[in-house]
Design a protein around this motif. Structure first.
Motif, PDB file in Angstrom:
ATOM      1  N   LEU A  21       0.828  -1.208   0.000  1.00  0.00           N
ATOM      2  CA  LEU A  21       0.000   0.000   0.000  1.00  0.00           C
ATOM      3  C   LEU A  21       0.859   1.253   0.000  1.00  0.00           C
ATOM      4  CD1 LEU A  21      -2.740  -1.166   2.524  1.00  0.00           C
ATOM      5  CD2 LEU A  21      -3.036  -0.812   0.067  1.00  0.00           C
ATOM      6  N   ARG A  22       1.953   1.236   0.756  1.00  0.00           N
ATOM      7  CA  ARG A  22       2.856   2.396   0.749  1.00  0.00           C
ATOM      8  C   ARG A  22       3.504   2.574  -0.621  1.00  0.00           C
ATOM      9  NH1 ARG A  22       5.182   5.258   4.825  1.00  0.00           N
ATOM     10  NH2 ARG A  22       3.160   4.833   5.779  1.00  0.00           N
ATOM     11  N   SER A  23       3.790   1.473  -1.289  1.00  0.00           N
ATOM     12  CA  SER A  23       4.357   1.553  -2.637  1.00  0.00           C
ATOM     13  C   SER A  23       3.407   2.267  -3.590  1.00  0.00           C
ATOM     14  CB  SER A  23       4.663   0.145  -3.155  1.00  0.00           C
ATOM     15  OG  SER A  23       5.168   0.190  -4.472  1.00  0.00           O
ATOM     16  N   ILE A  24       2.104   1.960  -3.488  1.00  0.00           N
ATOM     17  CA  ILE A  24       1.118   2.653  -4.325  1.00  0.00           C
ATOM     18  C   ILE A  24       1.130   4.144  -4.033  1.00  0.00           C
ATOM     19  CG2 ILE A  24      -1.365   2.924  -4.764  1.00  0.00           C
ATOM     20  CD1 ILE A  24      -1.642  -0.095  -4.256  1.00  0.00           C
ATOM     21  N   GLN A  25       1.146   4.495  -2.750  1.00  0.00           N
ATOM     22  CA  GLN A  25       1.161   5.917  -2.370  1.00  0.00           C
ATOM     23  C   GLN A  25       2.381   6.625  -2.947  1.00  0.00           C
ATOM     24  OE1 GLN A  25       1.071   5.652   1.896  1.00  0.00           O
ATOM     25  NE2 GLN A  25      -1.137   5.293   2.001  1.00  0.00           N
ATOM     26  N   LEU A  26       3.531   6.000  -2.857  1.00  0.00           N
ATOM     27  CA  LEU A  26       4.759   6.638  -3.341  1.00  0.00           C
ATOM     28  C   LEU A  26       4.791   6.708  -4.862  1.00  0.00           C
ATOM     29  CD1 LEU A  26       7.361   5.193  -0.822  1.00  0.00           C
ATOM     30  CD2 LEU A  26       6.402   7.504  -0.899  1.00  0.00           C
ATOM     31  N   HIS A  27       4.208   5.724  -5.530  1.00  0.00           N
ATOM     32  CA  HIS A  27       4.115   5.815  -6.990  1.00  0.00           C
ATOM     33  C   HIS A  27       3.197   6.969  -7.400  1.00  0.00           C
ATOM     34  CE1 HIS A  27       6.160   1.916  -7.344  1.00  0.00           C
ATOM     35  NE2 HIS A  27       6.262   2.165  -8.629  1.00  0.00           N
ATOM     36  N   GLU A  28       2.156   7.224  -6.630  1.00  0.00           N
ATOM     37  CA  GLU A  28       1.301   8.378  -6.898  1.00  0.00           C
ATOM     38  C   GLU A  28       2.069   9.680  -6.705  1.00  0.00           C
ATOM     39  OE1 GLU A  28      -3.219   7.934  -6.007  1.00  0.00           O
ATOM     40  OE2 GLU A  28      -2.149   7.039  -4.315  1.00  0.00           O
TER      41      GLU A  28
END
Length: 318
Positions: A21-28
């Protein structure tokens, strides 16, 4: 970094959900900070900032993490939110000129070979094995490949040979040794330490121009081990063109691969030809080690990187 090195919980086969989930946030954050979220940007600047990759990874991660959550039934609301996010991002991106002509219908039509081949060239996650000349050839030579692998396994040489060669530093699987591709030939050069043991396999591989005389990026072949209870995270090859091939050598039950929206299981002596520029991942829920001979080779429609012209151009058109 969260995607590359912390995808799996406790170095096992389960997804580390907080990290995912943090990876998704950072990709955003990456998409916005780079300016790539602005789809009025010219195509030259869009490609120069690696915007295509930023968008596609965010779409993939949202879809795959949403699917994982849905499968766990632990947070259906969050799963639905992520799947909807992936779909909305996909629909938004399909309006951009670099993507609008590709005729993709869903997230799992995404493939980067389409960056190279457009127009009438057909893209497919799985290719008809009988029409790709290298595939029947792999099957015909199964006995030789299996004998060389058996010698390596029975003499406990696999790890020694693997760690003496090229070892990926990116976490494709939970542990570095859980998915281990023992390199035999890479970018037209043999791995001498491995080929001294598997010399017949290497000699055969060197006879195939699709591998040994192909100048595409990262082509070659390897014996690949996947340990039970482990998997390979969702990813796609982002430096096209090429295709992948898997020949089943030791194929216990429980291991499956998703390529786009297609599921693959392996059989000993049978080849699977697939486009690894589609989103793909592997899970092994069985109890025994799985071994394949894998190859990355010149795309049948590629007349630029192949020293020997493709044999069946009609395959590229349907």
């Amino acid at each position: 970094a969260f995607y590359s090195y912390f995808w799996f919980k406790d170095n096992g086969g389960d997804v580390n959900m907080p990290a995912a989930l943090r990876s998704i946030q950072l990709h955003e954050v990456s998409l916005k900070h780079s300016g790539c979220s602005d789809l009025t940007m010219g195509v030259g600047a869009f490609l120069g900032k690696a915007c295509a990759e930023r968008w596609l990874y965010l779409i993939m991660l949202s879809a795959e993490v949403g699917s994982e959550l849905a499968g766990r039934r632990s947070d259906v609301g969050k799963a639905a939110q992520l799947l909807q996010k992936s779909h909305n991002l996909f629909e938004e991106l399909m309006e951009y000129p670099f993507f609008s002509f590709r005729k993709w219908k869903s997230v799992y039509d995404i493939n980067t070979n389409s960056h190279v081949f457009s127009g009438p060239i057909v893209q497919r996650p799985l290719w008809p094995t009988e029409r790709v000349p290298i595939a029947p050839w792999f099957e015909e030579n199964y006995a030789v490949f299996r004998e060389d692998l058996d010698f390596i396994v029975k003499n406990d040489l696999f790890d020694t040979l693997y760690f003496a060669g090229h070892v990926s530093m990116t976490q494709f699987s939970g542990r570095r040794e859980s998915w281990a591709p023992l390199n035999l030939i890479h970018n037209r050069k043999i791995a001498e330490h491995a080929c001294k043991v598997a010399n017949r396999t290497c000699e055969l591989l060197l006879s195939r121009p699709e591998i040994a005389r192909c100048h595409a990026h990262n082509v070659g072949a390897a014996f690949a081990r996947l340990q039970p209870g482990m998997g390979i995270k969702p990813h796609f090859w982002s430096a096209p063109p090429r295709l992948g091939l898997h020949l089943g050598l030791i194929t216990p039950p429980g291991a499956t691969m998703m390529v786009g929206d297609q599921e693959v299981t392996w059989e000993e002596g049978k080849a699977v030809v697939f486009d690894d520029t589609y989103i793909h991942s592997i899970k092994h829920t069985g109890t025994e080690v799985r071994y394949l001979l894998i190859a990355w080779f010149c795309h049948p429609c590629d007349d630029v990187h192949a020293e020997v012209p493709p044999e069946d151009i009609g395959l590229c058109l349907g």
